[in-house]
Design a protein around this motif. Structure first.
Motif, PDB file in Angstrom:
ATOM      1  N   LYS A 191       3.113 -17.191  -1.732  1.00 12.36           N
ATOM      2  CA  LYS A 191       1.818 -16.568  -1.495  1.00 12.36           C
ATOM      3  C   LYS A 191       1.866 -15.672  -0.268  1.00 12.36           C
ATOM      4  CE  LYS A 191      -1.595 -19.840  -3.194  1.00 12.36           C
ATOM      5  NZ  LYS A 191      -2.590 -20.801  -2.773  1.00 12.36           N
ATOM      6  N   ALA A 192       2.513 -16.187   0.769  1.00  7.66           N
ATOM      7  CA  ALA A 192       2.539 -15.413   2.014  1.00  7.66           C
ATOM      8  C   ALA A 192       3.265 -14.097   1.794  1.00  7.66           C
ATOM      9  CB  ALA A 192       3.198 -16.218   3.111  1.00  7.66           C
ATOM     10  N   LYS A 193       4.335 -14.154   0.996  1.00  8.73           N
ATOM     11  CA  LYS A 193       5.085 -12.924   0.770  1.00  8.73           C
ATOM     12  C   LYS A 193       4.255 -11.910   0.009  1.00  8.73           C
ATOM     13  CE  LYS A 193       9.344 -14.149  -0.223  1.00  8.73           C
ATOM     14  NZ  LYS A 193      10.566 -14.315  -1.044  1.00  8.73           N
ATOM     15  N   GLN A 194       3.511 -12.401  -0.985  1.00 10.47           N
ATOM     16  CA  GLN A 194       2.671 -11.499  -1.753  1.00 10.47           C
ATOM     17  C   GLN A 194       1.624 -10.834  -0.878  1.00 10.47           C
ATOM     18  OE1 GLN A 194       1.772 -10.184  -4.754  1.00 10.47           O
ATOM     19  NE2 GLN A 194       3.911 -10.556  -5.158  1.00 10.47           N
ATOM     20  N   LEU A 195       1.011 -11.646  -0.002  1.00 13.88           N
ATOM     21  CA  LEU A 195      -0.120 -11.112   0.727  1.00 13.88           C
ATOM     22  C   LEU A 195       0.274 -10.284   1.924  1.00 13.88           C
ATOM     23  CD1 LEU A 195      -2.482 -14.048   0.339  1.00 13.88           C
ATOM     24  CD2 LEU A 195      -2.849 -11.755  -0.401  1.00 13.88           C
ATOM     25  N   ARG A 196       1.552 -10.297   2.259  1.00 11.52           N
ATOM     26  CA  ARG A 196       1.949  -9.415   3.346  1.00 11.52           C
ATOM     27  C   ARG A 196       1.797  -7.968   2.920  1.00 11.52           C
ATOM     28  NH1 ARG A 196       7.177 -11.917   5.218  1.00 11.52           N
ATOM     29  NH2 ARG A 196       5.953 -13.796   5.229  1.00 11.52           N
ATOM     30  N   ASP A 197       1.853  -7.752   1.620  1.00 14.81           N
ATOM     31  CA  ASP A 197       1.639  -6.425   1.057  1.00 14.81           C
ATOM     32  C   ASP A 197       0.163  -6.281   0.743  1.00 14.81           C
ATOM     33  OD1 ASP A 197       4.037  -4.955  -1.247  1.00 14.81           O
ATOM     34  OD2 ASP A 197       3.472  -4.520   0.824  1.00 14.81           O
ATOM     35  N   TRP A 198      -0.642  -6.195   1.784  1.00 15.32           N
ATOM     36  CA  TRP A 198      -2.076  -6.254   1.522  1.00 15.32           C
ATOM     37  C   TRP A 198      -2.561  -4.954   0.899  1.00 15.32           C
ATOM     38  CZ3 TRP A 198      -4.672  -2.376   3.916  1.00 15.32           C
ATOM     39  CH2 TRP A 198      -4.063  -1.819   5.039  1.00 15.32           C
ATOM     40  N   ASP A 199      -3.595  -5.083   0.101  1.00 14.08           N
ATOM     41  CA  ASP A 199      -4.279  -3.885  -0.370  1.00 14.08           C
ATOM     42  C   ASP A 199      -5.743  -4.237  -0.464  1.00 14.08           C
ATOM     43  OD1 ASP A 199      -4.962  -3.842  -3.754  1.00 14.08           O
ATOM     44  OD2 ASP A 199      -4.046  -5.557  -2.769  1.00 14.08           O
ATOM     45  N   LEU A 200      -6.593  -3.243  -0.353  1.00 14.29           N
ATOM     46  CA  LEU A 200      -8.020  -3.517  -0.363  1.00 14.29           C
ATOM     47  C   LEU A 200      -8.680  -3.110  -1.667  1.00 14.29           C
ATOM     48  CD1 LEU A 200      -9.041  -2.583   3.267  1.00 14.29           C
ATOM     49  CD2 LEU A 200      -8.711  -4.804   2.277  1.00 14.29           C
ATOM     50  N   TRP A 201      -7.887  -2.734  -2.673  1.00 14.72           N
ATOM     51  CA  TRP A 201      -8.500  -2.373  -3.948  1.00 14.72           C
ATOM     52  C   TRP A 201      -9.134  -3.580  -4.608  1.00 14.72           C
ATOM     53  CZ3 TRP A 201      -9.900   2.091  -5.512  1.00 14.72           C
ATOM     54  CH2 TRP A 201      -9.172   3.240  -5.129  1.00 14.72           C
ATOM     55  N   GLY A 202      -8.387  -4.677  -4.636  1.00 17.92           N
ATOM     56  CA  GLY A 202      -8.898  -5.895  -5.255  1.00 17.92           C
ATOM     57  C   GLY A 202     -10.210  -6.346  -4.647  1.00 17.92           C
TER      58      GLY A 202
ATOM     59  N   CYS B  50      -7.937  -9.002   3.241  1.00 16.94           N
ATOM     60  CA  CYS B  50      -7.420  -9.011   1.873  1.00 16.94           C
ATOM     61  C   CYS B  50      -7.556 -10.392   1.252  1.00 16.94           C
ATOM     62  CB  CYS B  50      -5.949  -8.561   1.915  1.00 16.94           C
ATOM     63  SG  CYS B  50      -5.094  -8.667   0.377  1.00 16.94           S
ATOM     64  N   VAL B  51      -7.165 -11.439   2.003  1.00 16.16           N
ATOM     65  CA  VAL B  51      -7.251 -12.808   1.468  1.00 16.16           C
ATOM     66  C   VAL B  51      -8.690 -13.178   1.160  1.00 16.16           C
ATOM     67  CG1 VAL B  51      -7.000 -15.214   2.130  1.00 16.16           C
ATOM     68  CG2 VAL B  51      -5.180 -13.645   2.578  1.00 16.16           C
ATOM     69  N   LEU B  52      -9.586 -12.887   2.115  1.00 12.81           N
ATOM     70  CA  LEU B  52     -10.984 -13.252   1.906  1.00 12.81           C
ATOM     71  C   LEU B  52     -11.580 -12.492   0.724  1.00 12.81           C
ATOM     72  CD1 LEU B  52     -12.174 -13.518   5.549  1.00 12.81           C
ATOM     73  CD2 LEU B  52     -12.164 -15.301   3.881  1.00 12.81           C
ATOM     74  N   GLY B  53     -11.160 -11.246   0.552  1.00  9.38           N
ATOM     75  CA  GLY B  53     -11.676 -10.485  -0.567  1.00  9.38           C
ATOM     76  C   GLY B  53     -11.213 -11.029  -1.893  1.00  9.38           C
ATOM     77  N   TYR B  54      -9.913 -11.358  -1.973  1.00  9.82           N
ATOM     78  CA  TYR B  54      -9.408 -11.881  -3.234  1.00  9.82           C
ATOM     79  C   TYR B  54     -10.001 -13.236  -3.564  1.00  9.82           C
ATOM     80  CZ  TYR B  54      -6.053  -8.315  -4.494  1.00  9.82           C
ATOM     81  OH  TYR B  54      -5.477  -7.153  -4.900  1.00  9.82           O
ATOM     82  N   CYS B  55     -10.320 -14.023  -2.543  1.00  7.97           N
ATOM     83  CA  CYS B  55     -10.895 -15.340  -2.826  1.00  7.97           C
ATOM     84  C   CYS B  55     -12.345 -15.261  -3.234  1.00  7.97           C
ATOM     85  CB  CYS B  55     -10.744 -16.242  -1.602  1.00  7.97           C
ATOM     86  SG  CYS B  55      -9.035 -16.656  -1.288  1.00  7.97           S
TER      87      CYS B  55
END
Lengths: 222, 332
Positions: A78-89, A146-151
């Protein structure tokens, strides 16, 4: 109309972690830039049709969403995925949530609900991210947003279900649906946020997240 | 450099190349005329290390040599009475304490390596400046919250010396959310309409009014108190800007259970009793918060109460207005 190779598709979607060839210079922090430089001679994003670009971006959002939402035991993936943050989601989810709430809200002013929800989502995510940094966290600002948005995904689903099916059902069932969504959201995001601070401050970092999702849940029940 | 004629007085050691980033502790033999504690009032040392401007203080060392004292004695032509001479000798002693300081400071400035510190005013906008105020653990914040709701404890809630801004900020945000959520729930519960045409609608415009008011109150009152205390010359311990903000924030903590009780009692009590119960709860919460605030402020200020009566009156008035607004505008 160039048909880009399957290898490239896999690489872009999975963030360049699972390709067959070894890539010693890959750096998770700079995944996108090195990818762009590497593959530029192979194909050109400007010449591909727009729907291909959109499909690829939507797939990227979907993959990130499944990584974040499905409870997994391996935190490192998970950490690896989220290091590539994006704000589209987060933007897509926030817009969906605001639209659902403004249609189904029990007030005479639907646009006010849209405004409030939109501002609360972005301002709240910013405040929670700054709070995490002030407590001595080692996660960057945009990764937290990014994390808060995806959640927000479970809450968006709950709002949608509420709008379509549950308008005339007992209040108690709505409470249960929204409660489950709230618990799912909080559980996913607290796992990330609490990791980045010292164990003595975990409660301090997690409380704002609870407050944020609680407020949004109350909005759905409004 | 110990002069045997001075008896047992040992001048403190001059350290010219001490790095400027260090905050001088009170155990060091540092002598600063601006900080003389004549009445020995300052028992607590907790606020000293939090003052970041202390790191700029130079090491002032009084070096009293015999020639200075004697040369000053010679300036007075007339023969004075004994007690007057003694008084003037005391004053000259003080003067000679000051003058050698100035000479030594000039020498020291010439010898010190020139370190240019950029203390720009932009540092107030960085995250790092505020990190020291968030240096608390969950246990500490919870204990501070509990003690601020029930202000019957000895001492101060800042006993371990750390002023924290986490509590105040999140208490104010929680208060805003509590007013919105619980106010609407109470409205929903107490909404009895015999007429089927009038359906219940949520009152969200209240949110756009209550949140700015409470946030501005939380920001402006400590700023006003800070300016007021600085101008009227009231003495206080250390830096109080963020301590005032912190005290104000923790004093709002008693309002959150009050609003929860307000909502919880709405379905239970009949209508008339509910009205007077509302007032009772809000005034009780206001009283507790004022009591807590004065208890903390007394330990920060060290002056006569006549000088701070105006500030206290303004604070009470502010709380009273806040309670009125809560009752009439936000929660009904």
């Amino acid at each position: 109309m160039t048909d880009y190779p399957k290898e490239l598709d896999q690489k872009i979607v999975l963030g360049n972690t699972n390709t067959g060839r070894s890539n010693p210079s890959y750096d998770p922090e700079k995944g996108r830039e090195s990818l762009a430089k590497e593959e530029q001679e192979k194909f050109d994003t400007l010449t591909e049709p727009v729907c291909e670009t959109i499909k690829r971006d939507l797939l990227m959002i979907w993959v990130k969403l499944t990584y974040v939402m499905v409870p997994r035991t391996m935190i490192k993936e998970k950490a690896k995925q989220l290091r590539d943050w994006d704000l589209w989601g987060p933007l897509v989810l926030c817009l969906l949530l605001s639209l659902c709430l403004s249609f189904s809200a029990n007030t005479d002013d639907g646009t006010l609900v849209f405004q409030i929800v939109f501002i609360i989502v972005w301002a709240g995510a910013a405040i929670v991210a700054i709070n995490g940094q002030l407590l001595g966290g080692n996660i960057s600002f945009f990764q937290s947003v990014c994390v808060l948005g995806y959640c927000l995904f479970p809450l968006t689903v709950a709002a949608f279900v509420n709008m379509m099916f549950l308008q005339f059902v007992y209040f108690f069932i709505r409470v249960i649906v929204v409660g489950v969504a709230f618990i799912w959201s909080s559980y996913s995001s607290v796992g990330f946020i609490a990791e980045m601070v010292v164990p003595e401050k975990k409660g301090l970092a997690a409380f704002p997240v609870f407050l944020f999702y609680l407020f949004l849940s109350w909005f759905i029940l409004l | 450099m110990a002069d045997p004629r001075l008896g047992s007085y040992q001048p403190p050691v001059v350290e010219i190349n001490k790095p400027r980033g260090e905050v001088p502790k009170k155990e060091d033999e540092e002598f600063n005329l601006l900080d003389i504690d004549f009445n020995n009032n300052d028992q607590s040392e907790s606020d000293v290390n939090l003052d970041s401007s202390l790191s700029d203080k130079k090491q002032d060392n009084p070096v009293i040599t015999d020639e200075d004292i004697q040369s000053d004695n010679g300036k007075f032509g007339n023969r004075l009475h004994d007690d007057q001479e003694e008084d003037i000798n005391m004053n000259q002693l003080n003067d000679s304490l000051i003058n050698p300081n100035r000479q030594n400071m000039a020498d020291m400035e010439a010898n010190e390596p020139k370190i240019v510190e950029n203390r720009s005013s932009l540092r107030y906008f960085t995250v790092e400046y505020y990190k020291e105020y968030f240096d608390v653990t969950t246990q500490e914040v919870v204990s501070r919250l509990v003690r601020s709701c029930i202000p019957l404890y000895p001492g101060s809630i800042y006993d371990n010396g750390k002023v924290d801004l986490y509590g105040p900020i999140w208490i104010v945000i929680s208060l805003n959310i509590a007013i919105t959520v619980f106010g609407n729930i109470a409205r929903y519960v107490s909404f009895d309409s015999k007429d089927e045409d009038i359906k219940y609608t949520s009152h969200l415009e209240g949110l756009t009014k209550s949140v700015p008011v409470i946030t501005l109150y939380f920001v402006c009152m400590p700023a006003f108190l800070n300016v007021f205390l600085n101008f009227t010359g009231v003495q206080y311990v250390g830096k109080i800007t963020f301590k005032l903000v912190s005290i104000y924030g923790y004093s709002f903590a008693s309002f959150i259970p009050a609003i929860f009780l307000y909502m919880a009692s709405a379905p239970v009590l009949p209508h008339r009793a509910f009205n007077s119960f509302e007032w009772l709860i809000l005034f009780a919460a206001g009283f507790i918060s004022l009591f807590f605030m004065f208890k903390e402020m007394v330990q920060v200020l060290r002056s006569n109460f006549e000088e701070v009566k105006v500030a206290a009156a303004v604070v009470c008035l502010g709380h009273f207005i806040l309670i009125l607004m809560m009752k009439w505008k936000f929660l009904s």
